[in-house]
Design an enzyme around this catalytic site. Structure first.
Site, PDB file in Angstrom:
ATOM      1  N   ASP A 415       0.829  -1.206   0.000  1.00 15.66           N
ATOM      2  CA  ASP A 415       0.000   0.000   0.000  1.00 15.66           C
ATOM      3  C   ASP A 415       0.869   1.265   0.000  1.00 15.66           C
ATOM      4  OD1 ASP A 415      -2.360   1.440   0.078  1.00 15.66           O
ATOM      5  OD2 ASP A 415      -3.086   0.540   1.934  1.00 15.66           O
ATOM      6  N   GLU A 470     -13.690   1.557   0.415  1.00 20.18           N
ATOM      7  CA  GLU A 470     -13.070   2.191   1.579  1.00 20.18           C
ATOM      8  C   GLU A 470     -13.501   3.645   1.702  1.00 20.18           C
ATOM      9  OE1 GLU A 470      -8.852   1.918   0.924  1.00 20.18           O
ATOM     10  OE2 GLU A 470      -8.780   3.874  -0.029  1.00 20.18           O
TER      11      GLU A 470
END
Length: 665
Positions: A415, A470
C-alpha cells in the site's frame, strides 16, 4: 468555380508539404475501420480516423532530451526508412477475464538517423504507439511530447488528481470520482490521471491510457483550454526523498527538472488509444494486456486467487465474543474460522500487525502470534496475506520475502506508493520480481492504474487505483458512488482488474446514507453489492464487512463465495451504457454468472438467454426487493428454470442491481 477552388487548395497543400519535406505514412487496422496517418516533417505528428471520421487531429509526439544532447526525437529528425508488418498473436492470460485471446494487428516502424524508431500498431480495437531508442550512451529525458488534439469541443470523462492545493499534483492515491465536461470546459490548472474518455457521440468513444510502463514515469493529462487539446504531463524525477512519520512512508520532497534517466537502448511505454463503437465493448477491451511484456516468471501454477475475509474496512468489528476484538491472535483466529466455514481461501492482516511508525515489517507486534496464525490457518485451509507499505517492503525486500515465504505466508497487500514517477515504477517491478522468486503473490494498493504488469508478473493478482468501498467510511453522499460504479467498469477496468473491496451488508438509500467510520455502510442496495462480484474483474476480492454480520446474512454470504474469481471461459457485456448501467455475463463451462447494476435511477432490463446451450438450466436469482428504494437491504431470492428461449424482465431499484447463477441441470 468550386472545382477550381478545390484544385487550388490541393496545390497549396501539396506545395507546402513539398517545401517542408513532409512525408505522410498511413497504417490501417486489420478490419480497415481505423487509420493512423503519420506526418514526418519538421515535427512528427499523427492523425487518427475511424471510417473517415477524425478522432484525433494532427497531434505531435516527441522525446525531449536533456543533458548535453539538447535535441528532440520527433523534431527536425531525419527519416531513414519505413518497415511494415502484420501479426496475429494468441495471448495466454491467467487470472484474467478470459483464459486466452487472439489479437490481429498491423505495425509500422519509422526509423530515424538519430537512432530512434517510432512504432505504431493498429488493432481493430484501437491504436498504440511507442518510441524505441538505440543510443550508445544513457539518456536523460527532459520531457515527452504527447498531444491529443481534437477538431470539435467533445465531451470528456476523467478523474482529477486528489492532491491538496499547493502540494505535489503527482502525489496521490489514483482514486477519485469522474468529472464529465467538454474539452474547453476542463480546468487547465488541474492534472488528471489515466485512463480518460472522449465521447464523440453516436456511441463512438476514445479511451486513452498506457501499457508496458517500465523504468519510466506514468503519463498524466492537462487540458489546453480553448485549444481543444489534452496533453501528456509527467512527474519530475525525484531529487530528494523524505519520510512521513506515520507508516514510515516515503514521499518526494524535491523533484528534478527532467522526468527520466534511462539506458540508451530502450522501449518506452505504449500510448494506448482504444476506440469503441458502443459502450459494451469498453470493459472487455484487451489492448493494455496485449501490449504488455510477456510472462517473466515462468511457472505460475503456485499463484492462488479467490475471496478474502478482510479486517480493516469493518474495523475488526466483530461482536458476541468473549475477547477484546482488535489486532490480536484471537481476533484473527475468529476471521480464520469464518473463512474456513465458508470456503474462503484467504484472510488479510491489514495495517497494525507490525508497528507502522517504526517501518519494520520484520518485527510483529506482541499481540499477534504470526507463526501460530499461519499454523492455524493451514489446519483450516486458509492462507494469510500481510499488509505493508511499498517502501517498507522495498527496504527489507529480500529478508522480508525470505522470512514470510518460509513461514508460509501467501503474499503481500502492498500500500501507499501514491506516485508513479520513474523511481516508483522501478520499485513496483523490483518488488514484483522478488516476490515471484519467493512464490509470493501481490495485491497492489495506493498505486497507479494497471499497465499490464499482471501479464509480465502473473503473481501480481490485483490492483487498487479505484474509488472503492473504503471511501464510504468518510465520504458524504455527494460522492456519488452509484454513478461511479457504472462508469468505472467502462473506463478504469479497461486498464486491468480492480480491488474495489465490495460486500457491505449495511446498505443505504441515497437519503439514508451516512459516513460512519466504525460501522460503515454502502450506498445503494444489497443486490448492488452482490453483483459487484460478477461485474468487477477481480482475481482477489475482499469481503469487506465483518464475519459477525456475514454469519447473520448467511444466504448472501453463501452466494458471494459461490461466485468464482477467475477461470472464466469468457466474459461478455450483455447490455449497458457508461454512467447509466451495466449487465455482465461470465461463463465457466456450461455455467453462467451474470448480473447488472444501475446508478441512482431505477431501471428495467430484459434478459435474453439465447446464449445458453440446449437443455434446461437452474437459475438462482437475487434481485432488489419491492421496498429496496427505501430499505436498501431488501432483496428477494428466487429459483427458476430457464432455457435458451427464456426471456426475463427484472427491475433494479435506485442504486440497485441483480445477480444470477445459472447451472445446467
Amino acid at each position: 468555380m468550386i472545382r477550381e477552388v478545390w484544385i487550388g487548395l490541393f496545390l497549396m497543400v501539396a506545395s507546402c508539404a513539398f517545401a517542408t519535406g513532409e512525408k505522410v505514412f498511413r497504417l490501417g487496422s486489420p478490419d480497415g475501420k481505423l487509420e493512423v496517418a503519420v506526418s514526418v516533417g519538421r515535427q512528427v505528428t499523427y492523425t487518427l480516423t475511424r471510417d473517415g471520421r477524425v478522432l484525433l487531429d494532427k497531434s505531435a509526439v516527441g522525446l525531449v532530451l536533456g543533458g548535453t544532447e539538447n535535441k528532440i526525437f520527433g523534431h527536425d529528425s531525419r527519416f531513414i526508412r519505413k518497415k511494415m508488418r502484420s501479426g496475429t498473436e494468441k495471448i495466454i492470460s491467467p487470472f484474467y477475464r478470459c483464459p486466452s485471446f487472439t489479437v490481429e494487428y498491423n505495425e509500422m516502424s519509422l526509423s530515424f538517423k538519430e537512432s530512434f524508431t517510432l512504432v505504431f500498431r493498429s488493432y481493430n480495437e484501437g491504436v498504440a504507439y511507442r518510441f524505441v531508442t538505440a543510443v550508445r550512451d544513457s539518456l536523460t529525458i527532459q520531457n515527452e511530447v504527447a498531444e491529443f488534439n481534437f477538431d470539435r469541443d467533445y465531451k470528456t470523462c476523467l478523474a482529477w488528481s486528489t492532491a491538496a492545493e499547493g502540494k505535489d499534483p503527482y502525489a496521490m492515491a489514483f482514486q477519485n470520482v469522474y468529472e464529465k465536461q467538454t474539452l474547453t470546459g476542463l480546468d487547465t490548472g488541474k492534472v488528471a490521471f489515466l485512463p480518460f474518455v472522449v465521447d464523440y457521440g453516436d456511441g463512438v468513444k476514445l479511451t486513452v491510457t498506457e501499457a508496458d510502463l517500465e523504468g519510466y514515469p506514468g503519463m498524466h493529462i492537462k487540458a489546453g483550454g480553448q485549444k481543444k487539446q489534452l496533453k501528456g504531463v509527467f512527474a519530475g524525477y525525484p531529487a530528494q526523498m523524505a519520510y512521513h512519520p506515520w507508516r514510515h512512508m516515503t514521499y518526494v520532497a524535491e523533484r528534478s527538472n527532467y522526468i527520466a534517466r534511462t539506458e540508451g537502448t530502450k522501449s518506452f511505454p505504449w500510448r494506448v488509444l482504444a476506440v469503441s463503437s458502443k459502450d459494451t465493448e469498453m470493459p472487455v477491451n484487451n489492448l493494455v494486456y496485449a501490449l504488455a511484456s510477456s510472462n517473466r516468471i515462468g511457472d505460475y501454477s503456485w499463484v492462488k486467487t479467490g475471496k478474502v475475509a478482510w479486517d480493516w474496512w469493518n474495523d475488526w468489528g466483530i461482536s458476541g465474543v468473549d475477547f477484546k476484538a482488535g489486532i490480536n491472535t484471537q481476533t484473527y483466529k475468529y476471521y480464520i474460522d469464518f473463512a474456513s466455514e465458508n470456503g474462503i481461501p484467504f484472510i488479510v492482516l491489514d495495517e497494525g500487525w507490525y508497528d507502522p511508525y517504526k517501518g519494520d515489517m520484520m518485527t510483529v507486534v506482541p499481540d499477534v502470534d504470526l507463526p501460530e496464525l499461519v499454523r492455524y490457518g493451514k489446519e483450516k485451509q486458509v492462507d494469510l496475506i500481510l499488509w505493508t507499505v511499498f517502501n517498507v517492503l522495498d527496504e527489507q525486500l529480500e529478508a522480508a520475502c525470505r522470512k514470510y515465504a518460509e513461514m508460509g505466508i501467501s503474499g503481500f497487500k502492498v500500500d501507499f506508493l501514491d506516485r508513479d514517477d520513474q523511481t516508483a515504477v522501478e520499485m513496483v517491478y523490483r518488488i514484483a520480481e522478488a516476490c515471484a522468486r519467493h512464490k509470493l503473490s501481490l495485491d497492489l494498493h495506493g498505486i497507479y492504474k494497471p499497465t499490464g504488469l499482471n501479464r509480465t508478473y502473473p503473481n501480481v493478482i490485483n490492483f487498487e487505483s479505484v474509488f472503492g468501498m473504503e471511501e464510504m467510511k468518510w465520504s458524504t453522499v455527494e460522492k456519488d458512488m452509484m454513478q461511479y460504479d457504472v462508469e468505472m467498469p467502462y473506463i478504469r477496468m479497461m486498464a486491468g482488474p480492480v480491488d474495489y473491496t465490495p460486500g457491505a451488508m449495511r446498505n443505504a438509500s441515497k437519503k439514508d446514507f451516512k459516513d460512519i467510520y466504525y460501522n460503515p455502510m454502502s450506498q445503494g442496495t444489497r443486490c448492488h453489492q452482490l453483483v459487484a462480484y460478477v461485474v468487477h474483474d477481480s482475481p482477489l476480492t475482499m469481503l469487506a464487512d465483518n464475519p459477525t454480520v456475514y454469519r447473520k446474512e448467511q444466504e448472501c454470504t453463501d452466494f458471494i463465495v459461490k461466485i468464482p474469481n477467475t477461470g472464466f471461459d469468457e466474459t461478455r457485456i450483455l447490455q449497458g451504457e457508461m454512467g447509466t448501467y451495466i449487465v455482465t455475463a461470465r461463463r465457466l463451462g456450461d455455467d453462467w454468472f451474470l448480473g447488472g447494476m444501475t446508478n441512482w435511477d431505477a431501471r428495467d432490463v430484459c434478459l435474453d438467454f439465447s446464449y445458453l446451450g440446449e437443455g434446461n438450466y437452474k437459475a438462482v436469482l437475487f434481485k432488489d426487493g419491492v421496498n429496496a428504494e427505501k430499505q436498501a437491504t431488501d432483496y428477494k431470492k428466487e429459483e427458476l428454470t430457464v432455457t435458451g428461449q427464456s426471456r426475463l424482465k427484472i427491475r433494479m431499484a435506485p442504486g440497485g442491481g441483480f445477480v444470477i447463477s445459472i447451472t445446467k441441470k
